[in-house]
Write an enzyme that holds these catalytic residues in place. Structure first.
Site, PDB file in Angstrom:
ATOM      1  CB  CYS A 113     135.480 -12.244  75.910  1.00 60.99           C
ATOM      2  SG  CYS A 113     133.839 -11.704  76.041  1.00 60.99           S
ATOM      3  CG  HIS A 247     137.954  -8.554  74.467  1.00 61.44           C
ATOM      4  ND1 HIS A 247     136.857  -8.792  73.682  1.00 61.44           N
ATOM      5  CD2 HIS A 247     137.223  -8.946  75.773  1.00 61.44           C
ATOM      6  CE1 HIS A 247     136.008  -8.828  74.151  1.00 61.44           C
ATOM      7  NE2 HIS A 247     136.139  -9.127  75.395  1.00 61.44           N
ATOM      8  CG  ASN A 277     132.798  -7.551  75.624  1.00 66.61           C
ATOM      9  OD1 ASN A 277     132.901  -8.297  74.361  1.00 66.61           O
ATOM     10  ND2 ASN A 277     132.889  -7.764  76.738  1.00 66.61           N
TER      11      ASN A 277
HETATM   12  N1  COA Z   1     124.164   2.389  85.393  1.00 64.69           N
HETATM   13  C1  COA Z   1     124.142   2.976  86.589  1.00 64.69           C
HETATM   14  N2  COA Z   1     124.739   2.428  87.577  1.00 64.69           N
HETATM   15  C2  COA Z   1     125.230   1.158  87.690  1.00 64.69           C
HETATM   16  C3  COA Z   1     125.052   0.517  86.498  1.00 64.69           C
HETATM   17  C4  COA Z   1     124.636   1.228  85.351  1.00 64.69           C
HETATM   18  N3  COA Z   1     124.698   0.491  84.192  1.00 64.69           N
HETATM   19  N4  COA Z   1     125.627  -0.911  86.934  1.00 64.69           N
HETATM   20  C5  COA Z   1     125.967  -0.580  88.000  1.00 64.69           C
HETATM   21  N5  COA Z   1     125.773   0.571  88.742  1.00 64.69           N
HETATM   22  C6  COA Z   1     125.960   0.832  90.061  1.00 64.69           C
HETATM   23  C7  COA Z   1     125.717  -0.374  90.851  1.00 64.69           C
HETATM   24  O1  COA Z   1     124.681  -0.626  91.285  1.00 64.69           O
HETATM   25  C8  COA Z   1     126.759   0.417  92.205  1.00 64.69           C
HETATM   26  O2  COA Z   1     125.747   1.147  92.985  1.00 64.69           O
HETATM   27  P1  COA Z   1     125.856   1.000  94.508  1.00 64.69           P
HETATM   28  O3  COA Z   1     127.152   1.427  94.788  1.00 64.69           O
HETATM   29  O4  COA Z   1     124.725   2.008  94.918  1.00 64.69           O
HETATM   30  O5  COA Z   1     125.396  -0.501  94.675  1.00 64.69           O
HETATM   31  C9  COA Z   1     127.631   1.306  91.292  1.00 64.69           C
HETATM   32  O6  COA Z   1     127.079   1.547  90.169  1.00 64.69           O
HETATM   33  C10 COA Z   1     129.074   0.718  91.374  1.00 64.69           C
HETATM   34  O7  COA Z   1     128.790  -0.471  90.689  1.00 64.69           O
HETATM   35  P2  COA Z   1     130.286  -1.454  90.509  1.00 64.69           P
HETATM   36  O8  COA Z   1     129.861  -2.682  90.015  1.00 64.69           O
HETATM   37  O9  COA Z   1     130.964  -1.303  91.853  1.00 64.69           O
HETATM   38  O10 COA Z   1     130.887  -0.460  89.499  1.00 64.69           O
HETATM   39  P3  COA Z   1     132.482  -0.683  88.755  1.00 64.69           P
HETATM   40  O11 COA Z   1     133.027   0.638  89.008  1.00 64.69           O
HETATM   41  O12 COA Z   1     133.214  -1.896  89.139  1.00 64.69           O
HETATM   42  O13 COA Z   1     132.023  -0.445  87.122  1.00 64.69           O
HETATM   43  C11 COA Z   1     132.043  -2.244  85.343  1.00 64.69           C
HETATM   44  C12 COA Z   1     131.496  -1.742  86.675  1.00 64.69           C
HETATM   45  C13 COA Z   1     131.206  -3.517  85.221  1.00 64.69           C
HETATM   46  C14 COA Z   1     131.872  -1.216  84.373  1.00 64.69           C
HETATM   47  C15 COA Z   1     133.490  -2.641  85.829  1.00 64.69           C
HETATM   48  O14 COA Z   1     133.538  -3.605  86.926  1.00 64.69           O
HETATM   49  C16 COA Z   1     134.120  -3.413  84.630  1.00 64.69           C
HETATM   50  O15 COA Z   1     134.288  -2.725  83.644  1.00 64.69           O
HETATM   51  N6  COA Z   1     134.713  -4.635  84.957  1.00 64.69           N
HETATM   52  C17 COA Z   1     135.124  -5.560  83.847  1.00 64.69           C
HETATM   53  C18 COA Z   1     133.929  -6.088  82.978  1.00 64.69           C
HETATM   54  C19 COA Z   1     134.611  -6.598  81.846  1.00 64.69           C
HETATM   55  O16 COA Z   1     135.321  -6.136  81.334  1.00 64.69           O
HETATM   56  N7  COA Z   1     133.816  -7.657  81.336  1.00 64.69           N
HETATM   57  C20 COA Z   1     133.936  -8.435  80.183  1.00 64.69           C
HETATM   58  C21 COA Z   1     135.358  -9.184  80.171  1.00 64.69           C
HETATM   59  S1  COA Z   1     135.158 -10.226  78.775  1.00 64.69           S
END
Ligand code: COA
Length: 320
Positions: A113, A247, A277
């Site tokens: 990215c 980004h 993204n």
């Molecule tokens: N829909 C519904 N539920 C989802 C899901 C989806 N698409 N993806 C994950 N979940 C669930 C998980 O299974 C978890 O459930 P559980 O508690 O029963 O295990 C719960 O939601 C929370 O998951 P978690 O991974 O802790 O969520 P989060 O608050 O960290 O959000 C992201 C996840 C990916 C949105 C977040 O971590 C994020 O934005 N990270 C940065 C990613 C990024 O920018 N990457 C690119 C960089 S280039």
């Protein structure tokens, strides 16, 4: 520095096919509410018959028209991508061929990215040293090809598209142009965000894997540092910045950076809601939107920042 690089052309391409969060929720266990609350994403464009090369060509042609240049004025094509159509010939060489460019050189840059900012730095250095006068720089990505569509933690986050800019050499004493680019990588974080499997055998599956929580944490810290670095090294204050073009990975990270820069929300360019993204394409796509709707104008000071797999991260200060 013999020359300064100035951005004089902007273009983009987004696949016609739009997939909304509700569309995804019919196939996997997710919801529009979950995706919007966590990321700000509402929809993404996904290729049907487009390729990394075809999207890059469309974006480049639009940028050439904006700059009022012909392909024959171009000395180099650089494509930032992690999802090329083939390992080689590179996407950039295929763009060179498709656009009928008979001279100069073309190659790809890969830094997930962060690819656009890393490639911007490469292009800037070619121009600063007089090795090229006009460069087309494109970010083009087909992330839909490397997503595990059964993994709701990753597949809802990404989209496809391409954005392009044209850099030209101007006198070093000119005010407008690239003022500084700051790049970092740290391989100790390689397991936080990576592609499992190899694209070398085209038939082999390869998938983006991510530790979302930890990437989020690192993004907030490292983006803050690299934005401060750009300001300090250029002796600038927050109030000097007109626009943040970040980004487009996650609205919560974007808003956090806007606050850090003490920018009013309307000074932060957001396209993650519509594009999701698009990795190396996300910054030039966002820049193109804000240039064309005339929010960003000539003379405005723009800061761009990004973080991606590697981890790799960087910022760029550009006076448009
Ligand atoms: N829909 C519904 N539920 C989802 C899901 C989806 N698409 N993806 C994950 N979940 C669930 C998980 O299974 C978890 O459930 P559980 O508690 O029963 O295990 C719960 O939601 C929370 O998951 P978690 O991974 O802790 O969520 P989060 O608050 O960290 O959000 C992201 C996840 C990916 C949105 C977040 O971590 C994020 O934005 N990270 C940065 C990613 C990024 O920018 N990457 C690119 C960089 S280039």
């Amino acid at each position: 520095m013999l020359y300064r690089s100035r951005l004089i052309g902007f273009g983009s391409y987004l696949p016609k096919n739009i997939i909304t969060n509700n569309d995804l929720s019919k196939k996997i266990d997710t919801s529009d509410e979950w995706i919007r609350a966590r990321t700000g994403i509402r929809q993404r464009h996904i290729v049907s018959n487009e390729t990394c090369t075809s999207m890059a060509c469309c974006a480049a042609e639009q940028a050439l028209r904006y700059a009022n240049l012909s392909i024959h004025d171009i000395d180099a094509v650089i494509v930032a991508t992690s999802t090329p159509d083939a390992l080689f010939p590179t996407t950039a060489v295929m763009v060179q061929k498709e656009l009928g460019m008979k001279k100069g050189f073309a190659f790809d840059v890969s830094s997930a990215c962060s690819g656009f900012i890393f490639a911007l730095s490469v292009a800037d250095n070619f121009i600063k040293t007089g090795q090229a006068k006009n460069i087309i720089l494109i970010g083009s990505e087909v992330y839909s090809r490397i997503l595990d569509w059964s993994d709701r933690r990753t597949c809802v986050l990404f989209g496809d598209g391409a954005g392009a800019v044209i850099l030209t050499a101007v006198k070093p004493q000119e005010n407008n142009g690239i003022l500084g680019i700051y790049l970092h990588t740290d391989g100790q974080y390689s397991e936080l965000l990576y592609v499992e499997g190899s694209p070398t055998a085209q038939q082999q599956n390869c998938y983006v894997r991510m530790n979302g929580k930890e990437v989020f944490r690192q993004a907030v810290n490292k983006l803050s540092e690299v934005v401060d670095e750009a300001l300090i090294k250029n002796n600038l204050k927050h109030k000097d910045i007109d626009w943040l073009v970040p980004h487009q990975a996650n609205l919560r990270i974007i808003n956090g950076m806007g606050k850090k820069l003490k920018l009013a929300p309307e000074r932060v360019i957001v396209t993650v809601d519509k594009h999701a993204n698009t990795s190396a394409a996300s910054i030039p796509l966002a820049l193109n939107v804000a240039i064309r709707d005339k929010r960003i104008k000539s003379g405005d000071l723009v800061i761009m920042e990004t973080l991606g797999g590697g981890l790799s991260w960087g910022s760029a200060l550009v006076r448009i």
